[in-house]
Design a protein around this motif. Structure first.
Motif, PDB file in Angstrom:
ATOM      1  N   ALA A 103       0.621  -1.126   0.091  1.00 35.65           N
ATOM      2  CA  ALA A 103       0.163   0.142   0.218  1.00 35.65           C
ATOM      3  C   ALA A 103       1.062   1.238   0.020  1.00 35.65           C
ATOM      4  CB  ALA A 103      -0.847   0.133   1.381  1.00 35.65           C
ATOM      5  N   PHE A 104       0.109   2.366  -0.335  1.00 34.19           N
ATOM      6  CA  PHE A 104       1.104   3.684  -0.583  1.00 34.19           C
ATOM      7  C   PHE A 104       1.570   4.162   0.828  1.00 34.19           C
ATOM      8  CE2 PHE A 104      -3.060   5.199   0.373  1.00 34.19           C
ATOM      9  CZ  PHE A 104      -2.823   6.335   1.282  1.00 34.19           C
ATOM     10  N   LYS A 105       0.935   3.979   2.054  1.00 35.09           N
ATOM     11  CA  LYS A 105       1.114   4.610   2.977  1.00 35.09           C
ATOM     12  C   LYS A 105       2.580   4.545   3.481  1.00 35.09           C
ATOM     13  CE  LYS A 105      -3.043   5.762   5.166  1.00 35.09           C
ATOM     14  NZ  LYS A 105      -4.029   4.663   4.497  1.00 35.09           N
ATOM     15  N   LEU A 106       3.460   3.528   2.772  1.00 34.97           N
ATOM     16  CA  LEU A 106       4.779   3.543   3.162  1.00 34.97           C
ATOM     17  C   LEU A 106       5.542   4.711   2.789  1.00 34.97           C
ATOM     18  CD1 LEU A 106       7.260   1.873   3.891  1.00 34.97           C
ATOM     19  CD2 LEU A 106       7.680   1.176   1.655  1.00 34.97           C
ATOM     20  N   GLY A 117      -4.253  -0.894  10.229  1.00 37.33           N
ATOM     21  CA  GLY A 117      -4.225  -1.199   8.806  1.00 37.33           C
ATOM     22  C   GLY A 117      -2.927  -0.741   8.048  1.00 37.33           C
ATOM     23  N   ASN A 118      -3.107  -0.085   6.960  1.00 37.04           N
ATOM     24  CA  ASN A 118      -1.995   0.358   6.119  1.00 37.04           C
ATOM     25  C   ASN A 118      -0.958   1.300   6.806  1.00 37.04           C
ATOM     26  OD1 ASN A 118      -2.450  -1.571   4.047  1.00 37.04           O
ATOM     27  ND2 ASN A 118      -4.196  -0.277   3.196  1.00 37.04           N
ATOM     28  N   HIS A 119      -1.535   2.012   7.485  1.00 37.03           N
ATOM     29  CA  HIS A 119      -0.484   3.014   8.134  1.00 37.03           C
ATOM     30  C   HIS A 119       0.326   2.399   9.087  1.00 37.03           C
ATOM     31  CE1 HIS A 119       0.929   6.802   9.817  1.00 37.03           C
ATOM     32  NE2 HIS A 119       0.367   6.734  10.771  1.00 37.03           N
ATOM     33  N   LEU A 150     -10.495   8.670  -1.123  1.00 40.05           N
ATOM     34  CA  LEU A 150     -10.282   9.546  -0.100  1.00 40.05           C
ATOM     35  C   LEU A 150     -10.863   9.316   1.194  1.00 40.05           C
ATOM     36  CD1 LEU A 150     -10.137  12.968   0.397  1.00 40.05           C
ATOM     37  CD2 LEU A 150     -12.251  12.873  -0.580  1.00 40.05           C
ATOM     38  N   SER A 151     -10.050   9.313   2.241  1.00 35.06           N
ATOM     39  CA  SER A 151     -10.472   9.125   3.671  1.00 35.06           C
ATOM     40  C   SER A 151      -9.972  10.486   4.457  1.00 35.06           C
ATOM     41  CB  SER A 151      -9.975   7.925   4.305  1.00 35.06           C
ATOM     42  OG  SER A 151     -10.050   7.680   5.470  1.00 35.06           O
ATOM     43  N   GLY A 152      -8.826  10.287   5.239  1.00 31.98           N
ATOM     44  CA  GLY A 152      -8.287  11.413   6.105  1.00 31.98           C
ATOM     45  C   GLY A 152      -7.885  12.627   5.003  1.00 31.98           C
ATOM     46  N   GLY A 153      -7.795  12.327   3.784  1.00 31.20           N
ATOM     47  CA  GLY A 153      -7.265  13.214   2.905  1.00 31.20           C
ATOM     48  C   GLY A 153      -5.844  13.545   2.610  1.00 31.20           C
ATOM     49  N   GLY A 154      -4.841  12.749   3.469  1.00 30.29           N
ATOM     50  CA  GLY A 154      -3.415  13.108   3.138  1.00 30.29           C
ATOM     51  C   GLY A 154      -3.006  12.432   1.845  1.00 30.29           C
ATOM     52  N   LEU A 155      -3.558  11.492   1.252  1.00 28.55           N
ATOM     53  CA  LEU A 155      -3.390  11.110   0.065  1.00 28.55           C
ATOM     54  C   LEU A 155      -3.716  12.044  -1.022  1.00 28.55           C
ATOM     55  CD1 LEU A 155      -2.387   8.724  -2.069  1.00 28.55           C
ATOM     56  CD2 LEU A 155      -4.560   7.958  -1.810  1.00 28.55           C
ATOM     57  N   ALA A 156      -5.076  12.371  -1.155  1.00 26.02           N
ATOM     58  CA  ALA A 156      -5.717  13.249  -2.066  1.00 26.02           C
ATOM     59  C   ALA A 156      -5.102  14.729  -1.840  1.00 26.02           C
ATOM     60  CB  ALA A 156      -7.234  13.280  -1.962  1.00 26.02           C
ATOM     61  N   ASP A 186     -12.801  -0.698   3.823  1.00 25.05           N
ATOM     62  CA  ASP A 186     -12.519  -0.198   5.233  1.00 25.05           C
ATOM     63  C   ASP A 186     -11.341   0.699   5.507  1.00 25.05           C
ATOM     64  OD1 ASP A 186     -11.177  -2.505   4.305  1.00 25.05           O
ATOM     65  OD2 ASP A 186     -10.652  -3.437   6.041  1.00 25.05           O
ATOM     66  N   SER A 187     -10.325   0.599   4.383  1.00 27.44           N
ATOM     67  CA  SER A 187      -9.308   1.521   4.557  1.00 27.44           C
ATOM     68  C   SER A 187      -9.683   3.043   4.426  1.00 27.44           C
ATOM     69  CB  SER A 187      -8.460   1.237   3.687  1.00 27.44           C
ATOM     70  OG  SER A 187      -7.535   0.158   3.678  1.00 27.44           O
ATOM     71  N   LEU A 188     -11.029   3.192   4.090  1.00 30.27           N
ATOM     72  CA  LEU A 188     -11.360   4.672   3.934  1.00 30.27           C
ATOM     73  C   LEU A 188     -12.385   5.110   5.032  1.00 30.27           C
ATOM     74  CD1 LEU A 188     -12.361   4.822   0.006  1.00 30.27           C
ATOM     75  CD2 LEU A 188     -10.429   5.157   1.169  1.00 30.27           C
ATOM     76  N   GLY A 189     -12.594   4.468   6.135  1.00 30.71           N
ATOM     77  CA  GLY A 189     -13.158   4.740   7.285  1.00 30.71           C
ATOM     78  C   GLY A 189     -12.620   5.502   8.241  1.00 30.71           C
ATOM     79  N   ALA A 222      -7.236  -6.235  -5.524  1.00 30.19           N
ATOM     80  CA  ALA A 222      -7.168  -4.844  -4.576  1.00 30.19           C
ATOM     81  C   ALA A 222      -8.094  -4.643  -3.827  1.00 30.19           C
ATOM     82  CB  ALA A 222      -7.049  -3.641  -5.762  1.00 30.19           C
ATOM     83  N   GLU A 223      -7.901  -3.884  -2.591  1.00 34.90           N
ATOM     84  CA  GLU A 223      -8.872  -3.647  -1.585  1.00 34.90           C
ATOM     85  C   GLU A 223     -10.189  -2.843  -1.982  1.00 34.90           C
ATOM     86  OE1 GLU A 223      -7.241  -1.453   1.926  1.00 34.90           O
ATOM     87  OE2 GLU A 223      -5.156  -2.393   1.417  1.00 34.90           O
ATOM     88  N   GLY A 224     -10.936  -3.081  -1.337  1.00 35.77           N
ATOM     89  CA  GLY A 224     -12.332  -2.251  -1.561  1.00 35.77           C
ATOM     90  C   GLY A 224     -12.109  -0.627  -1.673  1.00 35.77           C
ATOM     91  N   VAL A 230      -4.595   2.875  -7.511  1.00 34.40           N
ATOM     92  CA  VAL A 230      -5.036   1.509  -6.967  1.00 34.40           C
ATOM     93  C   VAL A 230      -3.954   1.704  -5.549  1.00 34.40           C
ATOM     94  CG1 VAL A 230      -5.179  -0.749  -7.170  1.00 34.40           C
ATOM     95  CG2 VAL A 230      -5.478   0.670  -9.176  1.00 34.40           C
ATOM     96  N   THR A 231      -4.555   2.011  -4.421  1.00 32.02           N
ATOM     97  CA  THR A 231      -3.816   2.331  -3.476  1.00 32.02           C
ATOM     98  C   THR A 231      -3.419   0.963  -2.356  1.00 32.02           C
ATOM     99  OG1 THR A 231      -6.115   2.723  -2.447  1.00 32.02           O
ATOM    100  CG2 THR A 231      -4.782   4.822  -2.754  1.00 32.02           C
ATOM    101  N   GLY A 232      -4.089  -0.027  -2.366  1.00 33.15           N
ATOM    102  CA  GLY A 232      -3.474  -1.365  -1.647  1.00 33.15           C
ATOM    103  C   GLY A 232      -4.096  -2.564  -1.764  1.00 33.15           C
ATOM    104  N   ARG A 233      -3.383  -3.470  -1.321  1.00 35.90           N
ATOM    105  CA  ARG A 233      -3.923  -4.734  -1.635  1.00 35.90           C
ATOM    106  C   ARG A 233      -4.149  -5.856  -0.252  1.00 35.90           C
ATOM    107  NH1 ARG A 233       1.925  -7.091  -3.502  1.00 35.90           N
ATOM    108  NH2 ARG A 233       2.528  -7.025  -1.391  1.00 35.90           N
TER     109      ARG A 233
HETATM  110  C1  LIG Z   1      -5.241   5.301   4.011  1.00 37.08           C
HETATM  111  C2  LIG Z   1      -5.711   4.540   2.898  1.00 37.08           C
HETATM  112  C3  LIG Z   1      -6.457   5.407   1.713  1.00 37.08           C
HETATM  113  C4  LIG Z   1      -6.853   6.901   2.083  1.00 37.08           C
HETATM  114  O1  LIG Z   1      -6.060   7.697   2.368  1.00 37.08           O
HETATM  115  P1  LIG Z   1      -6.129   9.129   3.189  1.00 37.08           P
HETATM  116  O2  LIG Z   1      -4.830   9.897   3.259  1.00 37.08           O
HETATM  117  O3  LIG Z   1      -6.562   8.845   4.616  1.00 37.08           O
HETATM  118  O4  LIG Z   1      -7.214   9.770   2.670  1.00 37.08           O
HETATM  119  C5  LIG Z   1      -6.958   4.797   0.701  1.00 37.08           C
HETATM  120  N1  LIG Z   1      -6.589   3.500   0.360  1.00 37.08           N
HETATM  121  C6  LIG Z   1      -5.965   2.787   1.217  1.00 37.08           C
HETATM  122  C7  LIG Z   1      -5.780   1.388   0.873  1.00 37.08           C
HETATM  123  C8  LIG Z   1      -5.253   3.150   2.528  1.00 37.08           C
HETATM  124  O5  LIG Z   1      -4.579   2.574   3.239  1.00 37.08           O
END
Ligand SMILES: *Cc1c(COP(=O)(O)O)cnc(C)c1O
Length: 335
Positions: A50-53, A76-78, A175-181, A228-231, A275-277, A302-305
Motif C-alpha cells: 500500500a502507498f502509506k509507506l 491497517g496500512n498506516h 479519499l479518507s483522511g485526505g493525506g493522499l488526495a 474499510d481503509s477509507l473509514g 485490490a482492496e475495496g 490503486v492504493t492497496g491490496r
Molecule cells: C489510507 C488509505 C486510503 C486513504 O488515504 P487518506 O490519506 O486517509 O485519504 C486509501 N486507500 C488505502 C488502501 C489506504 O490504506
C-alpha cells in the motif's frame, strides 16, 4: 504550516530506494468504458502492499534527533507503513491496538518488525496508550494523514504520475483522511493548474466529503464497509489535510457498497488485479457513471491490496458479503 511543491520534491528524494516508484499501467477494459485511456497507478506494488509507506518513510526520516522511536494506533496500512519504515532505520516502533483487533492484523504488524501494545477494547483506549508512550518512552506519534511530512510523502505519487504522463486530464484518488488526495492534488495542481483531481469515498461515513460540504471538520458515524481503509474521521482539530482537500480537489464523489463490490470484480476479472475495496473507488465511480466526461487520459490510484482473502474470494465468486447489519448482495461477474 505551509506545505509547498518543494516539500514534495524533497520527500521524493528522501523516500527513494525505500518506497517504490510504482508502475502506471493501462487498463484496456476501463479505457473502453471511459472512452479515454484509463491508467492504473499500482501502489499495491509497494513493499507493504500500500502507498502509506511513502508518508511513513518521509515522516520518520524527518524526526528530531532526540526521538527514541515512533508510535501509532492504526491496525491497517498506516501501521504497516510505520512498522516497515521504522525497521528500515533500525528504530523502535510501537503500534497500539485494542483487544478487538483480529489476530491476523496483529501478526502482520509484528512480522514487519514492530512491537504491538494491546490496550483496552476500543480505538480510544489504543489512542491513550499511544499518547502515554510519547510521554513515558519519548516516542513520537505519526498521524496517518494530518502531518506535513506524511502528506508530502503521499504527494510524491502526483509527481510520478505527471512525470510519466504529462498529458493526464484527471486523477481519481481514494479519499479518507485526505493525506493522499491533498498531497497528490497539491503536487499535480501546482505543476499543472488545469488538471482535475477528484476525491472518491464510500457513501456511508465519508468524513472528508461531509466536512467539505459543511465548511469545517464534522464527525460521521462509522459503519463497516468493503472500503474499510477509507473509514474513520478527519479529526475535529484537523490542521492540514482538510484545507488542502477543500482548496485543491475539484470535487468529491461517493460510491455505494454494491459499486465497490463490482469494481473489485472488474479489476480482478479484466486486469487480474487483487485490490482492496478502498483502492477501487475510482473505478467504481467511473463504472457507475458518476464522473464527468473526459477528453484526455485519466489515472486512478490503486492504493492497496491488504484485504481479507475470505471476503475477496466471496466477491470473486459472486457471493453475498455481510458487513455489520447490512448485506451486500452478490452477483457473478458479468451476470
Ligand atoms: C489510507 C488509505 C486510503 C486513504 O488515504 P487518506 O490519506 O486517509 O485519504 C486509501 N486507500 C488505502 C488502501 C489506504 O490504506
Amino acid at each position: 504550516m505551509n506545505l509547498t511543491l518543494a516539500d514534495i520534491f524533497a520527500a521524493q528524494n528522501t523516500i527513494a530506494g525505500i518506497a517504490a516508484d510504482t508502475p502506471l499501467v493501462p487498463s484496456p477494459f476501463m479505457s473502453a468504458q471511459c472512452g479515454q485511456e484509463f491508467l492504473l497507478k499500482l501502489e499495491i506494488a509497494q513493499p507493504i502492499g500500500a502507498f502509506k509507506l511513502r508518508g511513513a518513510v518521509n515522516a520518520i526520516a524527518n524526526l528530531a534527533e532526540e526521538v527514541a522511536g515512533v508510535t501509532c494506533c492504526s491496525t491497517g496500512n498506516h501501521g504497516r507503513g510505520v512498522a516497515f519504515a521504522a525497521a528500515q532505520r533500525g528504530m523502535r516502533a510501537v503500534v497500539c491496538m485494542s483487544s478487538m483487533v483480529p489476530k491476523a492484523k496483529v501478526d502482520g504488524i509484528r512480522a514487519l518488525g514492530a512491537e504491538v501494545h494491546i490496550a483496552g477494547t476500543s480505538q480510544d483506549d489504543a489512542q491513550s496508550e499511544s499518547l502515554r508512550l510519547c510521554e513515558t518512552d519519548g516516542l513520537a506519534e505519526i498521524s496517518p494523514f494530518d502531518d506535513p511530512f506524511v502528506i508530502a510523502g503521499q504527494g510524491t505519487i502526483g509527481l510520478e504520475l505527471l512525470a510519466a504522463r504529462p498529458d493526464l486530464e484527471a486523477i481519481l484518488v481514494p479519499l479518507s483522511g485526505g493525506g493522499l488526495a491533498g498531497g497528490i492534488a497539491l503536487a499535480a495542481k501546482t505543476i499543472r493548474p488545469d488538471i482535475r483531481v477528484i476525491g472518491i469515498s464510500m457513501d456511508r461515513g465519508a468524513a472528508m466529503h461531509e466536512s467539505i460540504r459543511a465548511g469545517h471538520p464534522v464527525e460521521v458515524t462509522e459503519v463497516e464497509s468493503l472500503a474499510d481503509s477509507l473509514g474513520g474521521g478527519i479529526g475535529m482539530d484537523n490542521r492540514l489535510s482538510f484545507s488542502l482537500c477543500r482548496d485543491y480537489l475539484d470535487e468529491t464523489v461517493l460510491v455505494s457498497e454494491e459499486e465497490i463490490y463490482s469494481a473489485m470484480q472488474t479489476l480482478y476479472y479484466e486486469d487480474r488485479i487483487v485490490a482492496e475495496g478502498g483502492s477501487v473507488v475510482g473505478l467504481a465511480a467511473m463504472l457507475a457513471g458518476k464522473l464527468p466526461s473526459f477528453s484526455g487520459p485519466v489515472a486512478t490510484v490503486v492504493t492497496g491490496r491488504n484485504l481479507d482473502m475470505s471476503v475477496f474470494t466471496r466477491i470473486v465468486n459472486g457471493e453475498d458479503v455481510t458487513l455489520g447489519d447490512t448485506v451486500v448482495r452478490g452477483k457473478p461477474y458479468g451476470a
